[in-house]
Design an enzyme around this catalytic site. Structure first.
Site, mmCIF file in Angstrom:
data_model
loop_
_atom_site.group_PDB
_atom_site.id
_atom_site.type_symbol
_atom_site.label_atom_id
_atom_site.label_comp_id
_atom_site.label_asym_id
_atom_site.label_seq_id
_atom_site.Cartn_x
_atom_site.Cartn_y
_atom_site.Cartn_z
ATOM 1 N N ASN A 42 -29.918 -45.809 -34.881
ATOM 2 C CA ASN A 42 -31.107 -46.468 -35.165
ATOM 3 C C ASN A 42 -31.825 -46.200 -36.624
ATOM 4 O OD1 ASN A 42 -31.515 -44.151 -33.720
ATOM 5 N ND2 ASN A 42 -33.538 -44.921 -33.284
ATOM 6 N N GLU A 92 -35.309 -46.534 -38.543
ATOM 7 C CA GLU A 92 -36.828 -46.874 -38.279
ATOM 8 C C GLU A 92 -37.142 -47.044 -39.787
ATOM 9 O OE1 GLU A 92 -38.725 -43.752 -35.691
ATOM 10 O OE2 GLU A 92 -37.510 -44.762 -33.926
ATOM 11 N N CYS A 101 -32.098 -51.133 -34.123
ATOM 12 C CA CYS A 101 -31.416 -50.362 -33.211
ATOM 13 C C CYS A 101 -30.015 -50.009 -33.476
ATOM 14 C CB CYS A 101 -31.236 -51.287 -31.852
ATOM 15 S SG CYS A 101 -33.042 -51.589 -31.133
ATOM 16 N N GLU A 126 -27.392 -50.459 -31.692
ATOM 17 C CA GLU A 126 -26.366 -51.332 -31.217
ATOM 18 C C GLU A 126 -26.289 -52.508 -32.141
ATOM 19 O OE1 GLU A 126 -28.749 -50.105 -29.445
ATOM 20 O OE2 GLU A 126 -28.520 -49.831 -27.495
ATOM 21 N N CYS A 134 -31.480 -52.563 -25.452
ATOM 22 C CA CYS A 134 -32.539 -53.417 -25.322
ATOM 23 C C CYS A 134 -32.202 -54.803 -25.232
ATOM 24 C CB CYS A 134 -33.572 -53.344 -26.561
ATOM 25 S SG CYS A 134 -33.332 -53.889 -28.211
ATOM 26 N N CYS A 180 -30.795 -56.442 -28.276
ATOM 27 C CA CYS A 180 -29.576 -56.038 -28.862
ATOM 28 C C CYS A 180 -28.377 -56.600 -27.711
ATOM 29 C CB CYS A 180 -29.350 -54.482 -28.599
ATOM 30 S SG CYS A 180 -30.265 -53.504 -30.210
#
Ligand code: THU
Length: 141
Positions: free
Chosen positions: A52, A54, A63, A65, A96, A99
């Site tokens: 990930n 940010e 993310c 994934e 999530c 994803c």
């Protein structure tokens, strides 16, 4: 990257967890402090990782994934067999919703193994995580 033709790919879960664990160490998560690593196995046998990333503008976070999917596509992979996601949460964390949808585009039959750094695991089919999905076929007449 090896091309295994039509031969089905054997999933080496330990290798995928190891790859996701290494990727997790490269996460950029200064705001949430929640580092995530992902490893995708392509149908040709190659492994593609993501972590990930940010941003100070929080909503721009990517993310692990989706980072793995984007990296894999850029390297020429298009179809995927298995995914591992590694976090240090007490309970293994599944991808999530966003994803799940992005993974579904390239891998409707994806096998998903979520693991934490203590070795707990959650194993699901993507089709279980995202039933009745909208996908490329939904656009066909
Ligand atoms: N995160 C992922 O990388 N994958 C998921 O499936 C869920 C959440 C990241 C995004 C953010 O950097 C942090 O975890 C906390 O939400």
């Amino acid at each position: 990257m090896t091309d295994r033709g039509m031969e089905p790919v054997r999933v080496d879960w330990a290798a995928l967890i190891e790859a996701a664990t290494r990727a997790r160490e490269r996460a950029y998560a200064p705001y949430s402090r929640f580092a995530v690593g992902a490893a995708l196995l392509a149908d040709g046998g190659s492994i593609h990782t993501g972590a990930n990333v940010e941003n100070a503008s929080y909503g721009l976070t990517i993310c692990a994934e989706r980072a793995a999917v984007v990296s894999a596509i850029a390297r020429g992979a298009r179809r995927f067999v298995a995914l591992t996601v590694v976090t240090d949460a007490p309970t293994p964390t599944p991808p999530c919703g966003a994803c799940r949808q992005v993974l579904r585009e390239f891998a409707p039959n994806l096998d998903v193994l979520c693991a934490n750094t203590s070795g707990r695991q959650l194993h699901r089919a993507l089709a279980e995580l995202l039933p009745d999905a909208f996908g490329p076929d939904s656009l066909a007449e």
